[in-house]
Design a protein around this motif. Structure first.
Motif, PDB file in Angstrom:
ATOM      1  N   THR A  10       8.371  -3.694   3.402  1.00 33.37           N
ATOM      2  CA  THR A  10       8.388  -4.619   2.271  1.00 33.37           C
ATOM      3  C   THR A  10       7.609  -4.051   1.089  1.00 33.37           C
ATOM      4  O   THR A  10       8.060  -4.122  -0.054  1.00 33.37           O
ATOM      5  CB  THR A  10       7.795  -5.980   2.683  1.00 33.37           C
ATOM      6  OG1 THR A  10       8.500  -6.461   3.828  1.00 33.37           O
ATOM      7  CG2 THR A  10       7.888  -6.987   1.566  1.00 33.37           C
ATOM      8  N   LEU A  11       6.456  -3.472   1.356  1.00 35.65           N
ATOM      9  CA  LEU A  11       5.675  -2.864   0.282  1.00 35.65           C
ATOM     10  C   LEU A  11       6.412  -1.686  -0.347  1.00 35.65           C
ATOM     11  O   LEU A  11       6.361  -1.485  -1.556  1.00 35.65           O
ATOM     12  CB  LEU A  11       4.309  -2.428   0.795  1.00 35.65           C
ATOM     13  CG  LEU A  11       3.324  -3.550   1.096  1.00 35.65           C
ATOM     14  CD1 LEU A  11       2.065  -2.982   1.738  1.00 35.65           C
ATOM     15  CD2 LEU A  11       2.987  -4.329  -0.147  1.00 35.65           C
ATOM     16  N   LEU A  12       7.085  -0.908   0.468  1.00 36.13           N
ATOM     17  CA  LEU A  12       7.844   0.229  -0.038  1.00 36.13           C
ATOM     18  C   LEU A  12       8.977  -0.237  -0.945  1.00 36.13           C
ATOM     19  O   LEU A  12       9.175   0.310  -2.031  1.00 36.13           O
ATOM     20  CB  LEU A  12       8.391   1.055   1.128  1.00 36.13           C
ATOM     21  CG  LEU A  12       9.257   2.248   0.738  1.00 36.13           C
ATOM     22  CD1 LEU A  12       8.395   3.311   0.084  1.00 36.13           C
ATOM     23  CD2 LEU A  12       9.968   2.795   1.943  1.00 36.13           C
ATOM     24  N   ILE A  13       9.695  -1.245  -0.519  1.00 38.46           N
ATOM     25  CA  ILE A  13      10.812  -1.750  -1.311  1.00 38.46           C
ATOM     26  C   ILE A  13      10.320  -2.351  -2.627  1.00 38.46           C
ATOM     27  O   ILE A  13      10.895  -2.087  -3.683  1.00 38.46           O
ATOM     28  CB  ILE A  13      11.615  -2.801  -0.495  1.00 38.46           C
ATOM     29  CG1 ILE A  13      12.281  -2.142   0.697  1.00 38.46           C
ATOM     30  CG2 ILE A  13      12.645  -3.498  -1.367  1.00 38.46           C
ATOM     31  CD1 ILE A  13      13.295  -1.085   0.350  1.00 38.46           C
ATOM     32  N   THR A  14       9.256  -3.150  -2.579  1.00 40.41           N
ATOM     33  CA  THR A  14       8.766  -3.765  -3.812  1.00 40.41           C
ATOM     34  C   THR A  14       8.197  -2.726  -4.769  1.00 40.41           C
ATOM     35  O   THR A  14       8.322  -2.863  -5.981  1.00 40.41           O
ATOM     36  CB  THR A  14       7.693  -4.831  -3.519  1.00 40.41           C
ATOM     37  OG1 THR A  14       6.638  -4.234  -2.770  1.00 40.41           O
ATOM     38  CG2 THR A  14       8.276  -5.995  -2.757  1.00 40.41           C
ATOM     39  N   THR A  15       7.615  -1.677  -4.234  1.00 39.56           N
ATOM     40  CA  THR A  15       7.090  -0.610  -5.093  1.00 39.56           C
ATOM     41  C   THR A  15       8.230   0.168  -5.741  1.00 39.56           C
ATOM     42  O   THR A  15       8.147   0.537  -6.911  1.00 39.56           O
ATOM     43  CB  THR A  15       6.201   0.346  -4.281  1.00 39.56           C
ATOM     44  OG1 THR A  15       5.182  -0.407  -3.651  1.00 39.56           O
ATOM     45  CG2 THR A  15       5.572   1.394  -5.168  1.00 39.56           C
ATOM     46  N   CYS A  16       9.286   0.395  -5.016  1.00 41.34           N
ATOM     47  CA  CYS A  16      10.419   1.141  -5.559  1.00 41.34           C
ATOM     48  C   CYS A  16      11.124   0.381  -6.668  1.00 41.34           C
ATOM     49  O   CYS A  16      11.611   0.979  -7.624  1.00 41.34           O
ATOM     50  CB  CYS A  16      11.415   1.464  -4.455  1.00 41.34           C
ATOM     51  SG  CYS A  16      10.801   2.666  -3.268  1.00 41.34           S
ATOM     52  N   TYR A  17      11.210  -0.937  -6.557  1.00 39.51           N
ATOM     53  CA  TYR A  17      11.926  -1.724  -7.547  1.00 39.51           C
ATOM     54  C   TYR A  17      11.027  -2.269  -8.652  1.00 39.51           C
ATOM     55  O   TYR A  17      11.508  -2.933  -9.561  1.00 39.51           O
ATOM     56  CB  TYR A  17      12.666  -2.885  -6.869  1.00 39.51           C
ATOM     57  CG  TYR A  17      13.880  -2.414  -6.126  1.00 39.51           C
ATOM     58  CD1 TYR A  17      14.996  -1.954  -6.813  1.00 39.51           C
ATOM     59  CD2 TYR A  17      13.907  -2.403  -4.753  1.00 39.51           C
ATOM     60  CE1 TYR A  17      16.111  -1.505  -6.135  1.00 39.51           C
ATOM     61  CE2 TYR A  17      15.021  -1.959  -4.060  1.00 39.51           C
ATOM     62  CZ  TYR A  17      16.119  -1.513  -4.759  1.00 39.51           C
ATOM     63  OH  TYR A  17      17.216  -1.069  -4.091  1.00 39.51           O
ATOM     64  N   ALA A  18       9.750  -2.006  -8.593  1.00 34.34           N
ATOM     65  CA  ALA A  18       8.850  -2.487  -9.643  1.00 34.34           C
ATOM     66  C   ALA A  18       9.107  -1.703 -10.921  1.00 34.34           C
ATOM     67  O   ALA A  18       9.442  -0.526 -10.900  1.00 34.34           O
ATOM     68  CB  ALA A  18       7.399  -2.315  -9.203  1.00 34.34           C
ATOM     69  N   GLN A  19       8.961  -2.390 -12.038  1.00 33.34           N
ATOM     70  CA  GLN A  19       9.154  -1.729 -13.321  1.00 33.34           C
ATOM     71  C   GLN A  19       8.215  -2.330 -14.357  1.00 33.34           C
ATOM     72  O   GLN A  19       7.703  -3.422 -14.182  1.00 33.34           O
ATOM     73  CB  GLN A  19      10.591  -1.858 -13.790  1.00 33.34           C
ATOM     74  CG  GLN A  19      11.040  -3.276 -13.996  1.00 33.34           C
ATOM     75  CD  GLN A  19      12.484  -3.355 -14.424  1.00 33.34           C
ATOM     76  OE1 GLN A  19      13.068  -2.335 -14.751  1.00 33.34           O
ATOM     77  NE2 GLN A  19      13.039  -4.528 -14.431  1.00 33.34           N
ATOM     78  N   LYS A  20       8.007  -1.596 -15.453  1.00 28.68           N
ATOM     79  CA  LYS A  20       7.165  -2.088 -16.536  1.00 28.68           C
ATOM     80  C   LYS A  20       7.937  -3.135 -17.327  1.00 28.68           C
ATOM     81  O   LYS A  20       9.116  -2.965 -17.607  1.00 28.68           O
ATOM     82  CB  LYS A  20       6.814  -0.958 -17.500  1.00 28.68           C
ATOM     83  CG  LYS A  20       5.685  -0.100 -17.083  1.00 28.68           C
ATOM     84  CD  LYS A  20       5.348   0.836 -18.226  1.00 28.68           C
ATOM     85  CE  LYS A  20       4.418   1.911 -17.778  1.00 28.68           C
ATOM     86  NZ  LYS A  20       4.154   2.879 -18.832  1.00 28.68           N
ATOM     87  N   PRO A  21       7.251  -4.203 -17.721  1.00 26.96           N
ATOM     88  CA  PRO A  21       7.911  -5.168 -18.594  1.00 26.96           C
ATOM     89  C   PRO A  21       8.165  -4.543 -19.960  1.00 26.96           C
ATOM     90  O   PRO A  21       7.361  -3.752 -20.456  1.00 26.96           O
ATOM     91  CB  PRO A  21       6.926  -6.320 -18.700  1.00 26.96           C
ATOM     92  CG  PRO A  21       5.803  -6.008 -17.800  1.00 26.96           C
ATOM     93  CD  PRO A  21       5.945  -4.631 -17.304  1.00 26.96           C
TER      94      PRO A  21
END
Length: 66
Positions: A10-21
């Motif tokens: 879950t942490l890996l997936i959320t980190t991969c899809y995180a982006q700057k506003p």
């Protein structure tokens, strides 16, 4: 073991899809110009005053507690 793998995945997936506003201003590429008096006041004088006032306040607080 399953729970640990689930959390890591879950942490890996959320980190991969995180982006700057896009609405957040980005930092400037230019360094601080110490020839500009406003930059000197903001980045040198004000922090030094804050640290000085903190030590003065802490000293007065310690004297009143004793």
């Amino acid at each position: 073991m399953k729970n640990i793998l689930f959390v890591l995945f879950t942490l890996l997936i959320t980190t991969c899809y995180a982006q700057k506003p896009t609405e957040v201003p980005k930092p400037s590429e230019k360094p601080i110009d110490l020839g500009n008096p406003a930059d000197v006041i903001i980045y040198i004088v004000l922090p030094l005053c804050a640290v000085l006032f903190f030590f003065i306040w802490r000293g007065k607080r310690n004297k009143t507690n004793k």
